[in-house]
Write an enzyme that holds these catalytic residues in place. Structure first.
Site, short mmCIF file in Angstrom:
data_model
loop_
_atom_site.label_atom_id
_atom_site.label_comp_id
_atom_site.label_asym_id
_atom_site.label_seq_id
_atom_site.Cartn_x
_atom_site.Cartn_y
_atom_site.Cartn_z
N ILE A 83 -0.88 8.85 8.58
CA ILE A 83 -0.83 10.13 7.87
C ILE A 83 -0.92 11.31 8.83
O ILE A 83 -0.30 12.36 8.60
CB ILE A 83 -1.91 10.21 6.76
CG1 ILE A 83 -1.67 11.44 5.86
CG2 ILE A 83 -3.32 10.22 7.34
CD1 ILE A 83 -0.31 11.50 5.21
N GLU A 160 -5.69 8.47 -0.02
CA GLU A 160 -7.01 7.84 -0.15
C GLU A 160 -7.23 6.81 0.94
O GLU A 160 -6.29 6.31 1.55
CB GLU A 160 -7.19 7.20 -1.53
CG GLU A 160 -6.01 6.40 -2.06
CD GLU A 160 -5.55 5.24 -1.19
OE1 GLU A 160 -6.42 4.48 -0.72
OE2 GLU A 160 -4.34 5.09 -0.97
N GLY A 301 -1.08 3.65 1.62
CA GLY A 301 -1.98 4.68 1.10
C GLY A 301 -2.03 5.85 2.06
O GLY A 301 -1.03 6.18 2.72
N GLU A 302 -3.18 6.51 2.10
CA GLU A 302 -3.43 7.65 3.00
C GLU A 302 -2.61 8.90 2.64
O GLU A 302 -2.72 9.92 3.29
CB GLU A 302 -3.11 7.31 4.47
CG GLU A 302 -3.86 6.15 5.04
CD GLU A 302 -3.46 5.84 6.49
OE1 GLU A 302 -2.70 6.62 7.11
OE2 GLU A 302 -3.92 4.81 7.01
N GLY A 303 -1.74 8.81 1.62
CA GLY A 303 -0.83 9.92 1.34
C GLY A 303 0.45 9.84 2.14
O GLY A 303 1.24 10.79 2.14
#
Length: 335
Positions: A83, A160, A301-303
């Site tokens: 990210i 997240e 995840g992580e955006g």
């Protein structure tokens, strides 16, 4: 003429066959509607990554140990995660939030401290959090989003980090979409077949323990992580500020699902950035009746899906604002 009709007319009169820019046209229409203008802008984009730990990890539902949550937060702060790379590449401001990690971080300008507790309770045996803690999650999230909005940002993505959070997302989806666990569960961090069977068994036991729950906030209180609850609260706050919401993969979509059941109109502000490779995500997006922008077999995840999709969203705004119309370009339109 309504703003929707005006936008559609503007889109249709660009120098192209009607519908020829496909999904970009739908995006332009959505963004123009959210901002209530024929000339939308994307200003100071932000992605906020919320991190939290989960009591359910004690039951062996993840291939990775709990300490990976705080270690990955450190990686975010040091700029080493996916990210970080994608946000920097696309000039997106990145914020990291400790929503409830089981670790005491040194104070840092790079880390927003919104810690509710050092991880949720084990939802196999009790509710993940109290009503008070859930309310605190919403309050903390609203403060973070309102500050971002006040910085003149009008577009926000949600990421997240939390070992065990696909189990929480599975439970939220199963309850709120009224689907069996098997239609919602996935391998998360990479479970093998035996580990996946154990995960399904544990989650079914949790369902049997808690029984029927209808209220979306109570479902979130029972099974959510602090990071998921804060994402849900952040999405609701962003909607109140008329921001554009970028939704990442399975976990972020499960937080959106709760927000949607609390305030259905929120879907009008949401762009679903990609189809996660996590099994339940397809069924969740089908329930919401939305189409994801990308399918890249990602499940990090992580955006990261928000960051990778962002240039496409920029393209939608660019064509709406800068592409010539048949009239301005003196091009003959279809008869």
């Amino acid at each position: 003429m309504t703003i929707i009709k005006e936008l559609q007319q503007k889109i249709d009169l660009k120098t192209k066959p009607i519908g020829a820019l496909g999904t970009l046209e739908k995006l332009a229409l959505l963004i123009g509607q959210v901002q209530n203008t024929l000339t939308p802008t994307l200003t100071k984009p932000n992605i906020v990554v919320f991190a939290g730990d989960h009591g359910i990890t004690k039951e062996g539902v993840s291939a990775y140990p709990q300490e990976v949550t705080y270690q990955m937060v450190m990686n975010f702060l040091n700029g080493g995660a996916a990210i970080n790379v994608f946000s920097k590449q696309h000039h997106i401001n990145l914020k990291i939030v400790d929503a409830g990690v089981n670790f005491d971080f040194e104070p840092s300008e790079k880390l927003i401290n919104a810690k509710i507790a050092c991880g949720t309770k084990n939802f196999l045996k009790e509710k993940a959090m109290s009503k008070t803690q859930l309310a605190q999650c919403f309050d903390e999230a609203a403060k973070i989003v309102n500050e971002i909005f006040e910085s003149k940002s009008n577009v926000i993505g949600f990421g997240e980090m939390g070992i065990g959070n696909t189990s929480s997302a599975t439970m939220l989806m199963s309850y709120l979409c009224k689907l069996p666990i098997e239609k919602c569960v996935g391998r998360g961090t990479g479970l093998n077949d035996i580990q996946l069977e154990n995960k399904i068994s544990i989650l079914k036991q949790a369902q049997a323990f808690h029984g029927e729950i209808e209220d979306p906030k109570e479902v979130l209180q029972t099974f959510g992580g602090f990071e998921i609850a804060q994402i849900c609260g952040a999405m609701l706050a962003a909607f109140e500020n008329k921001m554009l919401l970028l939704i990442d993969g399975f976990i972020a979509s499960s937080a959106f699902l709760v927000a949607y059941q609390i305030k259905p109109e929120i879907i009008n502000n949401a762009i679903f950035c990609h189809l996660s490779d996590e099994y339940g995500h397809q069924n969740l997006l089908s329930y919401l009746n939305v189409d994801p922008l990308l399918k890249l077999n990602m499940r990090l995840g992580e955006g990261t899906g928000c960051a990778v999709a962002y240039p496409i969203i920029e393209s939608a705004v660019a064509f709406l604002n800068n592409m010539a119309s048949f009239e301005s370009a003196a091009v003959t339109n279809k008869q």
